[in-house]
Scaffold this active site. Structure first.
Site, PDB file in Angstrom:
ATOM      1  N   TYR A   3       0.976  -0.891   0.020  1.00 52.08           N
ATOM      2  CA  TYR A   3       0.095  -0.130   0.032  1.00 52.08           C
ATOM      3  C   TYR A   3       0.869   1.221   0.066  1.00 52.08           C
ATOM      4  CZ  TYR A   3      -3.901   3.167   1.012  1.00 52.08           C
ATOM      5  OH  TYR A   3      -4.884   4.018   1.107  1.00 52.08           O
ATOM      6  N   PHE A  25      -7.443  19.672 -24.982  1.00 51.22           N
ATOM      7  CA  PHE A  25      -8.229  18.658 -25.304  1.00 51.22           C
ATOM      8  C   PHE A  25      -9.546  18.451 -24.642  1.00 51.22           C
ATOM      9  CE2 PHE A  25      -9.298  13.990 -24.423  1.00 51.22           C
ATOM     10  CZ  PHE A  25      -9.461  13.693 -26.012  1.00 51.22           C
ATOM     11  N   ASP A  26     -10.471  17.751 -25.109  1.00 50.14           N
ATOM     12  CA  ASP A  26     -11.905  17.787 -24.471  1.00 50.14           C
ATOM     13  C   ASP A  26     -11.860  17.785 -22.935  1.00 50.14           C
ATOM     14  OD1 ASP A  26     -11.568  15.027 -24.873  1.00 50.14           O
ATOM     15  OD2 ASP A  26     -13.395  14.792 -25.726  1.00 50.14           O
ATOM     16  N   ASP A  55       0.633  19.335 -20.996  1.00 49.99           N
ATOM     17  CA  ASP A  55      -0.176  18.349 -21.238  1.00 49.99           C
ATOM     18  C   ASP A  55       0.760  17.497 -22.274  1.00 49.99           C
ATOM     19  OD1 ASP A  55      -1.704  16.360 -22.275  1.00 49.99           O
ATOM     20  OD2 ASP A  55      -3.445  17.458 -22.356  1.00 49.99           O
ATOM     21  N   ALA A  69       0.838  14.080 -22.840  1.00 51.86           N
ATOM     22  CA  ALA A  69       0.467  12.821 -23.401  1.00 51.86           C
ATOM     23  C   ALA A  69       1.216  12.276 -24.559  1.00 51.86           C
ATOM     24  CB  ALA A  69      -1.212  12.800 -23.878  1.00 51.86           C
ATOM     25  N   LYS A 113      -0.810   7.000 -23.548  1.00 48.60           N
ATOM     26  CA  LYS A 113      -0.441   7.401 -24.875  1.00 48.60           C
ATOM     27  C   LYS A 113       1.269   7.037 -24.994  1.00 48.60           C
ATOM     28  CE  LYS A 113      -4.378   9.922 -24.932  1.00 48.60           C
ATOM     29  NZ  LYS A 113      -5.320   9.870 -23.631  1.00 48.60           N
ATOM     30  N   HIS A 119     -20.581  13.761 -27.166  1.00 47.29           N
ATOM     31  CA  HIS A 119     -20.008  12.632 -28.326  1.00 47.29           C
ATOM     32  C   HIS A 119     -20.087  11.322 -28.000  1.00 47.29           C
ATOM     33  CE1 HIS A 119     -16.403  14.458 -26.262  1.00 47.29           C
ATOM     34  NE2 HIS A 119     -15.816  13.242 -26.615  1.00 47.29           N
TER      35      HIS A 119
HETATM   36  N1  F0G Z   1      -4.812  15.180 -23.027  1.00 46.38           N
HETATM   37  C1  F0G Z   1      -4.867  14.999 -24.222  1.00 46.38           C
HETATM   38  C2  F0G Z   1      -4.055  15.713 -25.260  1.00 46.38           C
HETATM   39  C3  F0G Z   1      -5.313  13.579 -24.668  1.00 46.38           C
HETATM   40  O1  F0G Z   1      -5.197  13.169 -25.938  1.00 46.38           O
HETATM   41  C4  F0G Z   1      -6.073  13.181 -23.835  1.00 46.38           C
HETATM   42  C5  F0G Z   1      -6.979  11.735 -23.964  1.00 46.38           C
HETATM   43  C6  F0G Z   1      -6.161  13.318 -22.343  1.00 46.38           C
HETATM   44  C7  F0G Z   1      -5.293  14.602 -22.119  1.00 46.38           C
HETATM   45  C8  F0G Z   1      -6.945  12.527 -21.398  1.00 46.38           C
HETATM   46  O2  F0G Z   1      -6.052  11.517 -20.911  1.00 46.38           O
HETATM   47  O3  F0G Z   1      -7.739   9.791 -21.370  1.00 46.38           O
HETATM   48  O4  F0G Z   1      -5.881   9.366 -19.895  1.00 46.38           O
HETATM   49  O5  F0G Z   1      -7.685  10.753 -19.195  1.00 46.38           O
HETATM   50  N2  F0G Z   1      -7.146  11.546 -25.216  1.00 46.38           N
HETATM   51  C9  F0G Z   1      -7.798  10.152 -25.614  1.00 46.38           C
HETATM   52  C10 F0G Z   1      -7.929  10.547 -27.193  1.00 46.38           C
HETATM   53  C11 F0G Z   1      -8.989  10.094 -25.026  1.00 46.38           C
HETATM   54  O6  F0G Z   1      -8.604   9.537 -27.763  1.00 46.38           O
HETATM   55  O7  F0G Z   1      -7.428  11.205 -27.870  1.00 46.38           O
HETATM   56  P1  F0G Z   1      -6.933  10.377 -20.307  1.00 46.38           P
END
Ligand code: F0G
Length: 483
Positions: A96, A148-149, A239, A241, A282, A474
């Site tokens: 833990y 990102f969304d 960010d 990713a 990613k 979406h």
């Molecule tokens: N930032 C970016 C640039 C992303 O592309 C994503 C996720 C996230 C943050 C959020 O990360 O999914 O681990 O919570 N992108 C995926 C996509 C969902 O299909 O582009 P997460």
């Protein structure tokens, strides 16, 4: 064939990049791995798929995975792990507190990113939620190249404003500028002058810029953004990713980086930041996981307090020890230039062939995906009849290929007072390539399906939304073809 700098005849790298020559002396770009474990896919017919998509109310998120032939919905958490990562999974220490897995994870993250505090989270958006909860107030403004969304939703959830400051070149699908993910530094400066630095708790840069087409951000741009922010004491967060893909583009395209290692490019970029959020799904090359980094002790403490509340103890943050070990290895593997070379070439190969057929795609192709400009492809469909959705549905019906609309379905804004909808700037369909998952014949199949769709594109019609939730619509909205 289009002739532009980073993309021609499929073999761009032979001249531009000596690495491939050194390796094989042949023009064919091979997957730099062999297959050790396979997962069968179910072959469905066009008839099957027509009824499946109808039952899913024309929303591809509602289709069962076994009903998809080639899943290009996302490159997130859908990649294949290496034998070393599976071995690391077995080493997972599930204590833990203070687990060895955490120690290995922290060491690997610090080695690459160089930040002082590393906080594991179950995925990227958990890191975002914690970051914005700690940093934002109501009416704060958070600029980004393009949010990102989930990032946008998490900023807005705090009552703050998520602002996109992408350069103009990044909004033009045909523009061949090599760093279309760059932030508009002048707009950033104006924003700070007009709104006051005290209302901007942090600035973000998304590498690569997913919502803007997987386009890279240059080191020079990061330096300039950092300079402006430093004058006003505004912290910069990445960010991150797709940090390794971004670094590869820098090595390939930016003056002065040709002979630098991917790792040193990443380290330099992160040295301009105060922290980052990361979706390890990613460029962490894992199926689940993420993290949040910061250099600030007080911020880190607040973040850890929140982490304990909802994610877990700071030495696992909602993940199993074995997940942390898989990330520790994945982060190192993603820096391998043979891997990145194959990765970027695969995307480019798909983009090049679609261009040859006549598809208007976002140029130059991005790192993790090819984005089709559905507005240009299907001029007979109004933006608010969702041309991207129409193409996505057709790709599924004809070829069993799952893609995602990144246009007005995802980013259309509805005025809460009038109910009037404003379309998104672009109507794109994203073909995202999972990492190390498909072979070239899978990609060739996609190209063949798209060739067939192209011949009857003028017959495609629009869609309307018949049911939708208040945000991130979406994922769950129901559609109906417009008669
Ligand atoms: N930032 C970016 C640039 C992303 O592309 C994503 C996720 C996230 C943050 C959020 O990360 O999914 O681990 O919570 N992108 C995926 C996509 C969902 O299909 O582009 P997460």
């Amino acid at each position: 064939m289009p002739s532009y700098p980073y993309f021609y005849e499929g073999f761009f790298f032979e001249e531009k990049n000596t690495m491939l020559k050194k390796e094989t002396n042949f023009r064919t770009i091979i997957e730099p791995f062999i297959i050790k474990s396979i997962e069968p896919i179910k072959i469905t017919s066009k008839e099957d798929r027509k009824s499946i998509i109808e039952r899913a109310n024309y929303n591809l998120f509602k289709i069962q995975a076994q009903d998809v032939l080639i899943d290009l919905l996302t490159d997130s958490g859908t990649g294949a792990m290496s034998s070393e990562q599976w071995a690391a999974i077995m080493r997972g220490d599930e204590s833990y507190a203070g687990s060895q897995s955490f120690q290995r994870f922290e060491k690997s993250v610090k080695d690459i990113f160089g930040f002082k505090h590393v906080i594991p989270t179950h995925q990227g958006r958990a890191a975002e939620r914690i970051l914005f909860s700690v940093m934002c107030k109501k009416d704060s403004i958070v600029p980004n190249n393009t949010h990102f969304d989930t990032t946008r939703a998490n900023v807005e959830y705090q009552g703050a404003q998520a602002l996109d400051l992408l350069i103009e070149e990044g909004k033009d699908p045909k523009n061949l500028f090599p760093f279309k993910g760059n932030m508009d530094v002048k707009k950033l400066q104006t924003l700070i002058e007009e709104q006051g630095a005290e209302n901007i708790p942090l600035c973000m840069i998304t590498i690569t810029n997913n919502s803007g087409g997987g386009q890279p951000v240059s080191m020079e741009n990061v330096r300039q953004v950092k300079k402006v922010l430093s004058e006003h004491n505004i912290p910069l967060y990445f960010d991150a990713a797709r940090f390794a893909e971004n670094a590869y583009f820098i090595k390939e395209r930016e003056v002065g980086y040709k002979d630098k290692s991917i790792k040193s490019i990443v380290r330099e970029m992160m040295s301009y930041g105060d922290g980052c959020t990361m979706s390890a799904k990613k460029d962490g090359l894992v199926n689940i996981g993420g993290f949040l980094c910061t250099n600030d002790d007080i911020t880190a403490q607040k973040q850890k307090d929140l982490l304990i509340l909802t994610e877990g103890f700071p030495s696992y943050g909602g993940l199993a020890g074995r997940d942390l070990d898989a990330i520790a290895v994945g982060l190192q593997e993603v820096l391998d230039e043979s891997y990145l070379h194959y990765r970027i070439s695969e995307t480019r190969y798909l983009g090049e062939h679609l261009t040859q057929i006549g598809y208007p795609i976002l140029l130059p192709p991005g790192g993790h995906a090819v984005y089709i400009d559905a507005k240009a492809l299907l001029p007979q469909i109004e933006p608010l009849a969702y041309p991207g959705q129409s193409l996505s549905v057709e790709l599924y019906k004809i070829g069993g290929i799952r893609t995602v609309e990144i246009g007005s379905v995802m980013f259309g804004k509805i005025d809460p007072k009038t109910g009037k909808e404003t379309p998104s700037d672009m109507e794109l369909v994203r073909l995202a390539l999972p990492r190390r998952t498909h072979t070239q014949s899978h990609i060739d199949y996609v190209i063949e399906v798209m060739r067939e769709i192209f011949t009857s594109k003028n017959k495609l019609g629009g869609y309307k939304i018949i049911k939708q939730p208040p945000f991130l619509r979406h994922f769950t909205a129901d559609f109906e073809p417009i008669k």
